[in-house]
Motif scaffolding. Structure first.
Motif, PDB file in Angstrom:
ATOM      1  N   ASP A  50       0.828  -1.210   0.000  1.00  0.00           N
ATOM      2  CA  ASP A  50       0.000   0.000   0.000  1.00  0.00           C
ATOM      3  C   ASP A  50       0.861   1.258   0.000  1.00  0.00           C
ATOM      4  N   ASP A  52       3.904   1.560  -1.235  1.00  0.00           N
ATOM      5  CA  ASP A  52       4.481   1.697  -2.577  1.00  0.00           C
ATOM      6  C   ASP A  52       3.465   2.282  -3.553  1.00  0.00           C
ATOM      7  N   TYR A  53       2.215   1.808  -3.471  1.00  0.00           N
ATOM      8  CA  TYR A  53       1.162   2.311  -4.349  1.00  0.00           C
ATOM      9  C   TYR A  53       0.915   3.800  -4.097  1.00  0.00           C
ATOM     10  N   GLU A  54       0.823   4.179  -2.835  1.00  0.00           N
ATOM     11  CA  GLU A  54       0.571   5.585  -2.497  1.00  0.00           C
ATOM     12  C   GLU A  54       1.751   6.472  -2.893  1.00  0.00           C
ATOM     13  N   ASN A  55       2.963   5.982  -2.769  1.00  0.00           N
ATOM     14  CA  ASN A  55       4.132   6.756  -3.215  1.00  0.00           C
ATOM     15  C   ASN A  55       4.084   6.981  -4.718  1.00  0.00           C
ATOM     16  N   GLN A  56       3.634   5.968  -5.460  1.00  0.00           N
ATOM     17  CA  GLN A  56       3.490   6.112  -6.909  1.00  0.00           C
ATOM     18  C   GLN A  56       2.430   7.155  -7.235  1.00  0.00           C
ATOM     19  N   ARG A  57       1.320   7.125  -6.504  1.00  0.00           N
ATOM     20  CA  ARG A  57       0.257   8.121  -6.718  1.00  0.00           C
ATOM     21  C   ARG A  57       0.760   9.526  -6.404  1.00  0.00           C
ATOM     22  N   ILE A  58       1.531   9.672  -5.356  1.00  0.00           N
ATOM     23  CA  ILE A  58       2.092  10.977  -4.993  1.00  0.00           C
ATOM     24  C   ILE A  58       2.984  11.492  -6.111  1.00  0.00           C
ATOM     25  N   LYS A  59       3.796  10.591  -6.675  1.00  0.00           N
ATOM     26  CA  LYS A  59       4.670  10.988  -7.782  1.00  0.00           C
ATOM     27  C   LYS A  59       3.841  11.451  -8.978  1.00  0.00           C
ATOM     28  N   GLU A  60       2.768  10.710  -9.304  1.00  0.00           N
ATOM     29  CA  GLU A  60       1.910  11.094 -10.421  1.00  0.00           C
ATOM     30  C   GLU A  60       1.238  12.438 -10.163  1.00  0.00           C
ATOM     31  N   ILE A  61       0.776  12.664  -8.948  1.00  0.00           N
ATOM     32  CA  ILE A  61       0.143  13.937  -8.600  1.00  0.00           C
ATOM     33  C   ILE A  61       1.142  15.077  -8.694  1.00  0.00           C
ATOM     34  N   ASP A  62       2.364  14.841  -8.220  1.00  0.00           N
ATOM     35  CA  ASP A  62       3.404  15.871  -8.334  1.00  0.00           C
ATOM     36  C   ASP A  62       3.682  16.208  -9.792  1.00  0.00           C
TER      37      ASP A  62
END
Length: 98
Positions: A50, A52-62
């Protein structure tokens, strides 16, 4: 030959008996806690996934936030979401349904 006092033999036997009982209790407790350890390891793996998934989402949002102020991004959103076109463009609509 000296005889060992009976009290000393009983004391050593008692200590050995207590040590064996304590060892058996520890082994049984260790066996009983294995399912809990396995469940906790599974939860930890899920939480790591979870994160790792949220870190990926944060990167996409950034990435989106960095692009949000650019003219290209504004144009893309206006075209895709709002259906807007430039003043000098001609739109062709396919009415054949194919």
């Amino acid at each position: 030959m000296k005889k060992k006092p009976k009290f000393r033999i009983n004391l050593i036997t008692g200590i050995v008996f207590i040590t064996v009982i304590a060892s058996v209790v520890m082994v049984i407790k260790g066996i009983m806690i294995q399912p809990v350890i396995a469940a906790n390891n599974q939860k930890a793996a899920q939480i790591t996934e979870d994160i790792d998934y949220e870190n990926q989402r944060i990167k996409e949002i950034d990435d989106v936030m960095q692009k949000a102020g650019t003219d290209e991004y504004i144009e893309k959103v206006a075209r895709e979401k709002l259906g807007m076109i430039k003043a000098d463009e001609i739109v062709f609509i396919d009415i054949s349904g194919q």
